[in-house]
Each structure stands twice: as structure tokens, then as C-alpha cells.
Design a protein around this motif. Structure first.
Motif, mmCIF file in Angstrom:
data_model
loop_
_atom_site.group_PDB
_atom_site.id
_atom_site.type_symbol
_atom_site.label_atom_id
_atom_site.label_comp_id
_atom_site.label_asym_id
_atom_site.label_seq_id
_atom_site.Cartn_x
_atom_site.Cartn_y
_atom_site.Cartn_z
ATOM 1 N N ALA A 110 -32.264 68.186 -12.224
ATOM 2 C CA ALA A 110 -30.924 67.628 -12.408
ATOM 3 C C ALA A 110 -30.875 66.690 -13.603
ATOM 4 C CB ALA A 110 -30.482 66.895 -11.142
ATOM 5 N N ALA A 111 -31.887 65.829 -13.733
ATOM 6 C CA ALA A 111 -31.943 64.931 -14.886
ATOM 7 C C ALA A 111 -32.052 65.726 -16.185
ATOM 8 C CB ALA A 111 -33.121 63.972 -14.747
ATOM 9 N N THR A 112 -32.776 66.830 -16.136
ATOM 10 C CA THR A 112 -32.928 67.679 -17.314
ATOM 11 C C THR A 112 -31.607 68.345 -17.680
ATOM 12 O OG1 THR A 112 -35.219 68.090 -16.653
ATOM 13 C CG2 THR A 112 -34.257 69.580 -18.287
ATOM 14 N N VAL A 113 -30.874 68.822 -16.679
ATOM 15 C CA VAL A 113 -29.558 69.413 -16.924
ATOM 16 C C VAL A 113 -28.669 68.427 -17.658
ATOM 17 C CG1 VAL A 113 -27.420 70.166 -15.805
ATOM 18 C CG2 VAL A 113 -29.622 71.067 -15.031
ATOM 19 N N ARG A 114 -28.640 67.220 -17.166
ATOM 20 C CA ARG A 114 -27.761 66.219 -17.774
ATOM 21 C C ARG A 114 -28.196 65.889 -19.201
ATOM 22 N NH1 ARG A 114 -23.658 63.187 -16.676
ATOM 23 N NH2 ARG A 114 -23.430 61.186 -17.735
ATOM 24 N N GLU A 115 -29.487 65.689 -19.404
ATOM 25 C CA GLU A 115 -29.975 65.291 -20.724
ATOM 26 C C GLU A 115 -29.892 66.426 -21.739
ATOM 27 O OE1 GLU A 115 -33.639 63.160 -20.896
ATOM 28 O OE2 GLU A 115 -33.297 62.201 -18.944
ATOM 29 N N CYS A 116 -29.878 67.669 -21.282
ATOM 30 C CA CYS A 116 -29.854 68.808 -22.204
ATOM 31 C C CYS A 116 -28.482 69.458 -22.302
ATOM 32 C CB CYS A 116 -30.899 69.839 -21.775
ATOM 33 S SG CYS A 116 -32.601 69.221 -21.929
ATOM 34 N N SER A 117 -27.468 68.802 -21.741
ATOM 35 C CA SER A 117 -26.098 69.300 -21.861
ATOM 36 C C SER A 117 -25.483 68.792 -23.161
ATOM 37 C CB SER A 117 -25.259 68.824 -20.675
ATOM 38 O OG SER A 117 -25.047 67.424 -20.751
ATOM 39 N N ASN A 118 -24.270 69.228 -23.428
ATOM 40 C CA ASN A 118 -23.547 68.770 -24.616
ATOM 41 C C ASN A 118 -22.716 67.520 -24.343
ATOM 42 O OD1 ASN A 118 -24.564 71.001 -25.934
ATOM 43 N ND2 ASN A 118 -22.691 72.219 -25.748
ATOM 44 N N THR A 119 -22.987 66.823 -23.249
ATOM 45 C CA THR A 119 -22.232 65.615 -22.947
ATOM 46 C C THR A 119 -22.737 64.447 -23.779
ATOM 47 O OG1 THR A 119 -23.728 65.120 -21.094
ATOM 48 C CG2 THR A 119 -21.701 66.309 -20.594
ATOM 49 N N ARG A 120 -21.828 63.535 -24.093
ATOM 50 C CA ARG A 120 -22.201 62.339 -24.845
ATOM 51 C C ARG A 120 -23.106 61.462 -24.006
ATOM 52 N NH1 ARG A 120 -16.366 60.813 -26.899
ATOM 53 N NH2 ARG A 120 -16.651 59.173 -25.363
ATOM 54 N N ARG A 121 -24.090 60.872 -24.631
ATOM 55 C CA ARG A 121 -25.021 59.998 -23.938
ATOM 56 C C ARG A 121 -24.325 58.682 -23.586
ATOM 57 N NH1 ARG A 121 -26.135 64.164 -23.577
ATOM 58 N NH2 ARG A 121 -27.880 65.360 -24.422
ATOM 59 N N GLY A 122 -24.694 58.096 -22.445
ATOM 60 C CA GLY A 122 -24.132 56.820 -22.041
ATOM 61 C C GLY A 122 -22.775 56.928 -21.387
ATOM 62 N N GLU A 123 -22.315 58.147 -21.089
ATOM 63 C CA GLU A 123 -21.025 58.341 -20.449
ATOM 64 C C GLU A 123 -21.232 58.800 -19.010
ATOM 65 O OE1 GLU A 123 -18.113 57.725 -21.579
ATOM 66 O OE2 GLU A 123 -18.261 57.676 -23.769
ATOM 67 N N TYR A 124 -20.301 58.437 -18.131
ATOM 68 C CA TYR A 124 -20.351 58.961 -16.769
ATOM 69 C C TYR A 124 -19.223 59.956 -16.539
ATOM 70 C CZ TYR A 124 -16.919 55.240 -16.146
ATOM 71 O OH TYR A 124 -15.837 54.410 -16.289
ATOM 72 N N LYS A 125 -18.177 59.913 -17.377
ATOM 73 C CA LYS A 125 -17.170 60.960 -17.368
ATOM 74 C C LYS A 125 -17.599 62.061 -18.331
ATOM 75 C CE LYS A 125 -13.135 58.233 -15.979
ATOM 76 N NZ LYS A 125 -11.732 57.865 -16.286
ATOM 77 N N LEU A 126 -16.980 63.228 -18.210
ATOM 78 C CA LEU A 126 -17.370 64.369 -19.030
ATOM 79 C C LEU A 126 -16.694 64.308 -20.392
ATOM 80 C CD1 LEU A 126 -17.424 67.307 -16.449
ATOM 81 C CD2 LEU A 126 -19.365 66.288 -17.643
ATOM 82 N N TYR A 127 -17.454 63.831 -21.380
ATOM 83 C CA TYR A 127 -17.014 63.848 -22.773
ATOM 84 C C TYR A 127 -18.066 64.584 -23.589
ATOM 85 C CZ TYR A 127 -13.598 60.241 -21.529
ATOM 86 O OH TYR A 127 -12.568 59.558 -20.960
ATOM 87 N N ARG A 128 -17.620 65.471 -24.452
ATOM 88 C CA ARG A 128 -18.537 66.315 -25.220
ATOM 89 C C ARG A 128 -19.003 65.608 -26.484
ATOM 90 N NH1 ARG A 128 -17.544 71.507 -28.422
ATOM 91 N NH2 ARG A 128 -19.197 72.969 -27.830
ATOM 92 N N ILE A 129 -20.213 65.941 -26.911
ATOM 93 C CA ILE A 129 -20.718 65.473 -28.194
ATOM 94 C C ILE A 129 -19.734 65.901 -29.292
ATOM 95 C CG2 ILE A 129 -22.566 65.764 -29.894
ATOM 96 C CD1 ILE A 129 -24.479 66.242 -27.549
ATOM 97 N N PRO A 130 -19.427 65.032 -30.245
ATOM 98 C CA PRO A 130 -18.497 65.414 -31.315
ATOM 99 C C PRO A 130 -18.908 66.716 -31.992
ATOM 100 C CG PRO A 130 -18.968 63.072 -31.422
ATOM 101 C CD PRO A 130 -19.889 63.639 -30.380
ATOM 102 N N GLU A 131 -17.931 67.519 -32.341
ATOM 103 C CA GLU A 131 -18.177 68.844 -32.921
ATOM 104 C C GLU A 131 -19.083 68.770 -34.141
ATOM 105 O OE1 GLU A 131 -17.816 72.809 -32.317
ATOM 106 O OE2 GLU A 131 -16.666 71.320 -31.173
#
Length: 479
Positions: free
Chosen positions: A227-248
Motif C-alpha cells: 500500500a505504501a508503495t502504491v501511494r509513493e509510486c502513483s502520480n499524486t503530489r507528495r505531501g497531500e492527503y487529497k487526490l491531486y496529480r503531479i503537475p503535467e
């Protein structure tokens, strides 16, 4: 692990031999050793020493073993504290109560306690601390990912078995890569938006390996590292708890490193498990249930001696979005889209529903009037949260014995420029159900996973300050 959705990693499809050497090298990242008696060690996985100590940690451990209490004048901030001891560092979680606060509350108000209840247990901080203090514990949460975390963090896994299964998993992953096996990723909603193709491919293979090589008795332990790996290897911005994507513009340079991340996480969690098994009281246990407190707790009347909990600060959609935080992980663990996406709606204040309030709170009435002047709809949403919160108290009053304590860690959020005094509102609501206010401790929030600013209206660019202080309200159940 509990019953999961129907999405399973299955089937072996096209092989791509040209990628095998590159992927196998990436799995190991230069690591030569696999598992030793101390945990998984290597260039990537040995970044954290197994026995790091600080002055603060030594002090905490001495207090834990000697049963020493902090002086009355000592603050509750714990700004320099090590909050990742034992199993507390398994996985991040929004607005986690730090272990030092739970530990101190148990020592101060839980003398002689046999059972602790956390009705909003989240990732299980208070449950871990209860077992370390020699107290049995029960945790309740409606988020299935929180339940998984809390169960894994409080389970007495056989350490040798976990090490053995880690070695077998490593061998399975290596074998799959050497043979060029490709596992199709799950096809949940928007997976391509949140995960790069290479991340999907490697996560799918890793999930398949865990399901294939790790026995059920320890598999949940590995799911938490996954689960930690899923989160760290997703395209979500680091330090967020809501779903925000890394800038394009930053996505092309982003390189998710699934295997290195997983082995590093697994090694860290193994060290935490070893520490927990060394210090917990083996005669205690923790039971965690996936359910809504408003629907009842599987405990006899008067069975609980102390409640230690950090309830939600407000409705999840505009404060701490526990469901959004958990969604991608749950989807990779096989939960269907509807279950993964419904958590915030099922939480306190998640849906507007007519209720018959059984409480009075002058503090809330004043705040609602001020919010209503600016936005009647937001006032109704805020009221719904507190109405739902009040519905929890009949069951709490039933299961906590007369004279038992309730310790609630809360924050006072701001809505439409109006500060909601949740600490006072809690005291007033609880008084309607047979609880007396004993004291309130105040602490600054130097290291709780919370934003400094949020968007209370969910409109881009519209921000307001959130909590920088929280309040520890101590109540006592009257006869």
C-alpha cells in the motif's frame, strides 16, 4: 485480509525478454543481500539503521518501561519526538494522533484499565500504545484501509515466518522477472491518470507475487508495505492527503521505482515489528472492526474503562479526506470502485439527512448562525456533521463504565471565516449524554499530518487557514 472486491491479478500474458535485465536490475537497485536476521538489508533498503536512537527516544523508552509520568507542567507538543517507533511508522495516515499523546493519556487516565476503546481508530495509534501499556484494546473505523492498517500494526506476527516469507517473495519476484512474465494490471476508474504504464506493470507483478508466494497468515503485513508503495509510486503530489496529480510539466521526469520502494518499506516495517514484539505486553490483544460507531459496537455494556480517540475534525469533503487518501490503495487491493469512493460520503457529515437532535450546544448555535449569514448551505453541512457526531454518544455512554474516561483529541476548524469551537461543542454535546468535563489540554501541531491551509469550499484558489493547534478534551462518564 478481509473480503476484497472481485478484481484480482490473474493470468500471465506477453513476455518481453528485452526488458528483463533492465527490470531485474531495477528490482534490486544494486542490492546484494536479501534478508538477514535483522531485516532486509541492502543499498536501498539499508537507508534506515535498525537501531537509530535519539535523546528523546531513549527518554520515551525509559518512561515506557519504568511507568514514569510526565510532570504536570510539561507541554503536550512533543515537537522533537520520534513518532515512528514500533509499528507507528508502517504507513502514513491523515491527521494521525502521535503516539506520545496516546501514551500519556493512557498513563494519566487509564490506571488499572483493562479495556481501551478507540471508536475512530484510523491507523491504530492508540491501540498500539494500549498493548505497549498492557491494556487490551478495541478499535472501530468505517474505512477498510484504516482497519487493515490498525490490525497489522497490532498483530503479533511470527517474526521468523515473516522473514522467511519475505525471502520467498523475493525469490518469486526474481523468477517472474527472469521469465519475462507480464501480469495485467487491474482496470479501475482512471488508473491511467494516476499511474504511469511502468508503475502499473510493476505493481501488478508485485501484487500477483504477494498473492502467490505469501501465505495468508502473514499476507496482510506485506499488503501494508505494498500500500505504501502504491501511494509513493502513483502520480499524486507528495505531501497531500487529497487526490491531486503531479503537475503535467513534471510528469515526464517522474520515474516511479516500485520494487526499490517496496523492499525499502518492507525492511523498515520488519524493524518496527521486531521493536513492537519486544515491548508489547504479550498477554494483551487488540480487536479491530470495520463498522460505523453509530450502528453499534460489539461490546457488552460497561466493558470499556477508557476511550482514547481523535475523531474527524469535520466532514471529510472539506477537511481531512480520509476516503480520498485511501482510494487508490483500496482499488489496488481489489476493492470495487464504489466501495473505494464512498468512504467520505459514509463518514460523519458526509450526507445531508434529516435527524432529530438529542443535544443542545449554545456554542454550536452561535457558530451556525454566523456561518448561515454567509452561506446557509454550508451551515447545514456543518450542522449535519455535529448531528452525526452526537449520534455516537448513546453507544459510547452504553459501553463505557461509570467513572470511565473519554479522551478526545479535536481541532477547531474555520468555515466561512467562522472558527468552530469543537472543544466546547464536544463538552456541551457530551453533557447531554451523561459525561462531565474534567479538563482540556492544548497542544500545538508541529508534526501532525495536516495542511496549513485548505479549501473549505472545494473551489480552486479559495483557501483559509486550518488547525495549527488541537485540544485534548478529557471527560468522565457519570453513573
Amino acid at each position: 485480509m478481509q473480503q476484497r472486491g472481485q478484481q484480482q491479478a490473474s493470468g500471465q500474458v506477453a513476455r518481453r525478454p528485452e526488458d528483463n535485465n533492465r527490470r531485474l536490475a531495477r528490482v534490486h537497485g544494486g542490492v546484494k543481500d536479501t534478508c538477514t536476521g535483522r531485516g532486509i538489508i541492502g543499498d536501498k533498503m539499508g537507508l534506515y539503521e535498525a537501531h537509530l536512537t535519539t535523546t528523546d527516544r531513549v527518554r520515551e523508552q525509559m518512561r515506557l518501561h519504568l511507568g514514569l509520568a510526565e510532570s504536570d507542567g510539561e507541554d503536550w507538543d512533543y515537537a522533537a519526538a520520534d513518532t515512528k517507533t514500533h509499528t507507528h511508522g508502517y504507513h502514513i495516515y491523515p491527521a494521525m494522533m502521535i503516539p506520545q499523546v496516546a501514551r500519556r493519556l493512557i498513563r494519566t487516565y487509564g490506571g488499572g484499565a483493562r479495556l481501551l476503546l478507540d471508536p475512530f481508530c484510523g491507523s491504530g495509534t492508540s491501540l498500539v500504545e494500549a498493548r505497549l501499556a498492557g491494556v487490551n484494546a478495541v478499535g472501530i473505523d468505517l474505512n477498510p484501509f484504516a482497519v487493515l492498517l490498525a490490525r497489522v500494526k497490532t498483530t503479533d506476527y511470527d517474526l521468523l515466518a515473516v522473514h522467511r516469507h519475505a525471502r520467498e517473495l523475493r525469490q518469486c519476484v526474481d523468477d517472474l522477472l527472469k521469465r519475462g512474465v507480464e501480469i495485467p494490471p487491474p482496470r479501475f476508474y482512471n488508473i491511467d491518470y494516476w499511474f504511469k504504464p511502468e508503475a502499473q506493470r510493476d505493481l501488478a507483478l508485485l501484487r500477483y507475487a504477494i498473492e502467490s508466494a505469501v501465505p495468508a497468515e502473514t499476507r496482510d503485513f506485506f499488503w501494508v508495505a505494498f500500500a505504501a508503495t502504491v501511494r509513493e509510486c502513483s502520480n499524486t503530489r507528495r505531501g497531500e492527503y487529497k487526490l491531486y496529480r503531479i503537475p503535467e510539466a513534471e510528469l515526464p521526469a517522474y520515474r516511479p521505482r516500485v520494487f526499490e520502494t517496496f523492499w525499502e518499506r518492507l525492511g523498515r516495517n520488519l524493524r518496527g515489528l521486531e521493536e513492537f514484539l519486544r515491548d508489547r505486553d504479550p498477554h494483551t490483544r487488540a480487536d479491530v472492526y470495520e463498522r460505523d460507531l453509530r450502528e453499534g459496537v460489539p461490546l457488552p455494556t460497561g466493558a470499556v474503562d477508557i476511550v482514547v480517540t481523535s475523531p474527524p475534525y469535520g466532514d471529510s469533503q472539506t477537511t481531512v479526506a480520509y476516503g480520498q487518501f485511501s482510494r487508490l490503495v483500496l482499488q489496488w487491493l481489489g476493492y470495487d470502485d464504489e466501495t473505494a469512493k464512498s468512504i467520505d460520503k459514509r463518514a460523519l457529515g458526509g450526507r445531508l439527512a434529516p435527524t432529530e437532535p438529542r443535544y443542545e450546544s449554545p456554542s454550536l448555535a452561535r457558530a451556525l448562525a454566523a456561518i448561515g449569514d454567509a452561506c446557509p448551505k454550508r451551515a447545514a453541512q456543518v450542522k449535519q456533521f455535529y448531528d452525526d457526531f452526537a449520534q455516537c454518544f448513546p453507544e459510547l455512554s452504553r459501553v463505557v463504565r461509570a467513572g470511565g474516561y473519554g479522551c478526545f483529541v479535536v481541532g477547531n476548524r474555520t468555515v466561512k471565516g467562522v472558527r468552530l469551537p469543537t472543544d466546547r461543542i464536544l463538552i456541551e454535546i457530551a453533557a447531554c449524554f451523561g459525561w462531565t468535563h474534567i479538563t482540556t489540554h492544548h497542544r500545538n501541531i508541529p508534526n501532525k499530518r495536516m495542511p496549513l491551509r485548505n479549501s473549505p469550499s472545494n473551489k480552486p484558489g479559495e483557501l483559509s487557514p486550518t488547525m495549527t493547534e488541537e485540544h485534548i478534551v478529557v471527560l468522565q462518564r457519570q453513573p
